[in-house]
Scaffold this active site. Sequence first.
Site, PDB file in Angstrom:
ATOM      1  N   GLY A  31       0.817  -1.211   0.000  1.00 56.03           N
ATOM      2  CA  GLY A  31       0.000   0.000   0.000  1.00 56.03           C
ATOM      3  C   GLY A  31       0.848   1.257   0.000  1.00 56.03           C
ATOM      4  O   GLY A  31       2.027   1.219  -0.361  1.00 56.03           O
ATOM      5  N   GLY A  36       5.550   4.253  -8.749  1.00 55.88           N
ATOM      6  CA  GLY A  36       6.264   2.985  -8.946  1.00 55.88           C
ATOM      7  C   GLY A  36       5.292   1.817  -8.948  1.00 55.88           C
ATOM      8  O   GLY A  36       5.321   0.961  -9.841  1.00 55.88           O
ATOM      9  N   HIS A  37       4.420   1.786  -7.951  1.00 57.54           N
ATOM     10  CA  HIS A  37       3.403   0.729  -7.904  1.00 57.54           C
ATOM     11  C   HIS A  37       2.486   0.810  -9.124  1.00 57.54           C
ATOM     12  O   HIS A  37       2.131  -0.219  -9.715  1.00 57.54           O
ATOM     13  CB  HIS A  37       2.530   0.884  -6.648  1.00 57.54           C
ATOM     14  CG  HIS A  37       3.265   0.780  -5.351  1.00 57.54           C
ATOM     15  ND1 HIS A  37       3.399   1.855  -4.500  1.00 57.54           N
ATOM     16  CD2 HIS A  37       3.879  -0.267  -4.739  1.00 57.54           C
ATOM     17  CE1 HIS A  37       4.069   1.481  -3.416  1.00 57.54           C
ATOM     18  NE2 HIS A  37       4.380   0.199  -3.540  1.00 57.54           N
ATOM     19  N   GLN A  61       7.640  -9.711   7.786  1.00 62.34           N
ATOM     20  CA  GLN A  61       8.861  -9.311   7.093  1.00 62.34           C
ATOM     21  C   GLN A  61       9.538  -8.114   7.759  1.00 62.34           C
ATOM     22  O   GLN A  61      10.560  -7.640   7.276  1.00 62.34           O
ATOM     23  CB  GLN A  61       8.587  -9.033   5.612  1.00 62.34           C
ATOM     24  CG  GLN A  61       7.822  -7.756   5.327  1.00 62.34           C
ATOM     25  CD  GLN A  61       7.469  -7.639   3.850  1.00 62.34           C
ATOM     26  OE1 GLN A  61       6.682  -8.416   3.317  1.00 62.34           O
ATOM     27  NE2 GLN A  61       8.090  -6.692   3.172  1.00 62.34           N
ATOM     28  N   GLY A 147       9.086  -4.856  -8.771  1.00 67.22           N
ATOM     29  CA  GLY A 147       9.924  -3.745  -9.206  1.00 67.22           C
ATOM     30  C   GLY A 147      11.404  -4.044  -9.029  1.00 67.22           C
ATOM     31  O   GLY A 147      11.817  -4.677  -8.057  1.00 67.22           O
ATOM     32  N   VAL A 176      10.869   3.233 -11.084  1.00 61.03           N
ATOM     33  CA  VAL A 176      10.321   4.557 -11.409  1.00 61.03           C
ATOM     34  C   VAL A 176      10.925   5.573 -10.456  1.00 61.03           C
ATOM     35  O   VAL A 176      10.996   5.334  -9.242  1.00 61.03           O
ATOM     36  CB  VAL A 176       8.783   4.552 -11.300  1.00 61.03           C
ATOM     37  CG1 VAL A 176       8.211   5.939 -11.565  1.00 61.03           C
ATOM     38  CG2 VAL A 176       8.197   3.543 -12.278  1.00 61.03           C
TER      39      VAL A 176
END
Length: 287
Positions: A31, A36-37, A61, A147, A176
């Site tokens: 989120g 980029g997402h 994580q 990515g 990005v």
Amino acid sequence: MKTFRTIRELREHLAGLRSEGTSIGLVPTMGALHEGHLSLIRRARQACGTVVVSLFVNPVQFGPGEDYQNYPRSEAGDLAACEREGVGAVFAPAVEEMYPQPPKTSVHVAGLGEGLCGASRPGHFDGVCTVVSKLLNIVEPQAAFFGRKDYQQARIVQRMVEDLNFPVRIELCPTVREADGLAMSSRNRYLDAESRRQAPGLYAALMRAGDEIRPDGPPRDALLETLSGQIAHLVPAGQIDYLELADPQTLEPLEVARPPALLALAVRLGGARLIDNIVVDEGGAVL
Ligand code: AMP
């Protein structure tokens, strides 16, 4: 666009689409979506009939003392962005839905996860591989999109999928950047004004040092010295966590700065830990 909170309802929905022959693309995220997402979502839309975006800040994580509690969360804005991008389904489960009991199983990819970010974030990639495995089993996509910004993560997931025969194609998508070169990241919002001013120097330093990665390139230590010198010059407030020159496939350290090579860094700057990398491919192109 439909939003799902439960695995059962998402699976029922996707089973319907699958029976109509629709191919499914998955974009896993935590989120706080940025361009980029969105670039991953756009690529997934080109490649697949429908796109599922997961929004889940995965507790397993994060290490002790990391930013799990404070990680930016902005679900309403994320849902609106997914809607605008033509996403078919968003999966935004609560932690209890993904981990109804403390998991006794985790997925560990040996070797690839030990260097680079793995050295300063022990257990991090096990947490990533575990949640990505769960998402792949829940969504059963034909392709999943990651990515290059998190290059080590993407390589580890690729290797996990090969080793465990997940029937999915893992696609790596370009990093990005902001207009000034800073790699977009949800964590960039932690940067104060001065840190934000210096932060683009990380990419500039990678590119300058990357110029030396050539068939007749210097030894590893010389290249990493160039990189740390550039960072000291361009990002004086930065504290280096690691600088690494590695084989882009195996992530093993390289002794000579010859293509193909991954040049990667993590630097602490004004409360944020920023990562970035470039890969100089066999032909000398910078990815
Ligand atoms: P995150 O939400 O940070 O876990 O990232 C979700 C996905 O978006 C991962 O595959 C990241 O590598 C990818 N991603 C994050 N930032 C960028 C970026 N600046 N350019 C391209 N992909 C990115």
